[in-house]
Design a protein around this motif. Sequence first.
Motif, PDB file in Angstrom:
ATOM      1  N   SER A 204      -6.720  -4.649  -3.579  1.00 30.87           N
ATOM      2  CA  SER A 204      -6.037  -3.477  -2.872  1.00 30.87           C
ATOM      3  C   SER A 204      -6.769  -3.052  -1.564  1.00 30.87           C
ATOM      4  O   SER A 204      -7.939  -3.243  -1.198  1.00 30.87           O
ATOM      5  CB  SER A 204      -6.360  -2.250  -3.950  1.00 30.87           C
ATOM      6  N   LEU A 205      -5.949  -2.448  -0.845  1.00 35.46           N
ATOM      7  CA  LEU A 205      -6.569  -2.045   0.368  1.00 35.46           C
ATOM      8  C   LEU A 205      -5.618  -0.969   1.181  1.00 35.46           C
ATOM      9  O   LEU A 205      -4.360  -0.743   0.777  1.00 35.46           O
ATOM     10  CB  LEU A 205      -6.571  -3.031   1.500  1.00 35.46           C
ATOM     11  N   ILE A 206      -6.015  -0.430   2.186  1.00 40.42           N
ATOM     12  CA  ILE A 206      -5.539   0.712   3.019  1.00 40.42           C
ATOM     13  C   ILE A 206      -5.567   0.357   4.307  1.00 40.42           C
ATOM     14  O   ILE A 206      -6.553   0.038   4.906  1.00 40.42           O
ATOM     15  CB  ILE A 206      -5.868   2.016   2.581  1.00 40.42           C
ATOM     16  N   ALA A 207      -4.158   0.196   5.139  1.00 41.60           N
ATOM     17  CA  ALA A 207      -4.190  -0.112   6.402  1.00 41.60           C
ATOM     18  C   ALA A 207      -3.386   0.807   7.292  1.00 41.60           C
ATOM     19  O   ALA A 207      -2.269   1.429   6.832  1.00 41.60           O
ATOM     20  CB  ALA A 207      -3.799  -1.398   6.689  1.00 41.60           C
ATOM     21  N   GLU A 208      -3.689   0.937   8.754  1.00 35.36           N
ATOM     22  CA  GLU A 208      -2.962   1.630   9.540  1.00 35.36           C
ATOM     23  C   GLU A 208      -2.249   1.000  10.548  1.00 35.36           C
ATOM     24  O   GLU A 208      -2.971  -0.138  10.961  1.00 35.36           O
ATOM     25  CB  GLU A 208      -3.919   2.829  10.315  1.00 35.36           C
ATOM     26  N   LEU A 209      -1.244   1.440  11.113  1.00 39.71           N
ATOM     27  CA  LEU A 209      -0.423   0.922  12.129  1.00 39.71           C
ATOM     28  C   LEU A 209      -1.196   1.012  13.528  1.00 39.71           C
ATOM     29  O   LEU A 209      -1.668   2.019  13.735  1.00 39.71           O
ATOM     30  CB  LEU A 209       1.069   1.321  12.246  1.00 39.71           C
ATOM     31  N   PRO A 210      -1.453  -0.083  14.390  1.00 45.38           N
ATOM     32  CA  PRO A 210      -1.958   0.310  15.687  1.00 45.38           C
ATOM     33  C   PRO A 210      -1.267   1.248  16.612  1.00 45.38           C
ATOM     34  O   PRO A 210      -1.702   1.937  17.302  1.00 45.38           O
ATOM     35  CB  PRO A 210      -2.252  -1.402  16.291  1.00 45.38           C
TER      36      PRO A 210
END
Length: 317
Positions: A204-210
């Motif tokens: 599981s992870l959380i990521a943002e768009l650049p």
Amino acid sequence: MSTDAPERRTYSYPGPAGTFTESALAQVPEARGQVWKPVHNVGEALADVAEGTSDAAMIAIENTVEGGVSSAQDALAETPGLRIIGEYLVPVSFVLVAPRGTRLEDVQDVAAHPVAYAQCLAWLGRNVPGHRSVVAGSNVASALGVLDGSLPAQAAIAAPGVADHYDVEVLAENIGDNEHAVTRFVLVTRTVAPAEPTGADKTSLIAELPAERSGALLEMLEQFATRGINLSLIQSRPIGDRMGRYRFVIDADGHIADERMADALMGLKRFSPNVIFLGSYPRADRKIVQYPDRYSDEAFADARDWLRGLLSGEPDA
């Protein structure tokens, strides 16, 4: 020889007693006989862990009917230093409870948490026609509010466990409209190294768009697709600093120690300005993750050996 008993571990969970979360905690062998600490909400449970007040927290993260639990996703994104170490599935069923002596035909107003109420609408329409709904803060709060008179209702929708803790009349059982409803819970601790891979794991992870541009989301998803990794969950949540900015909560099949997952996470880190690794842990269903041979650890190692050979001037095999 010391006779002091070992100090008991503390597990925080959104309470009060009688919730589905207790059913999830009961599935954790290490939690049995330990201190179970009910708190007001998910944020408080995770803060207990981050601050060292509790050793772990059990929180609901996803439901087959309602999808991802946004309050839990946001709290995990905003509370640093946490790791998910396990997941647990709890079948969701509801009961209609009331003060002792109440009959079903006496019920005109029903107290319920909005999520629980939405999952029991068909049953209520058939069995309590013309009823009015009264909003409660939780499944247990609905029952307590009916018992102490703080909610203007004759009955409440609650989890079955409420009958084990409070003196209520159970007017009806299994009143949910979806008999296959399940809630997924996760056990969260402070940051620790991931457990060894089992072959049936989830990351599981959380990521943002650049940047806000066309194709950015596709580029993020390609980090997984090009390495043969299935995503079992992807959900957007607003970051909150301005309109149009979102983070993505992701569950990926596999373990960070797998070559394909490690490669995907390195690609994601190069791509995204902010990646939060929440943990790699055994799947609740213990289902072995399947993938094509070209994405095996051996295939990645063979490709690296081939490249090293080219760089060192070895003749082609």
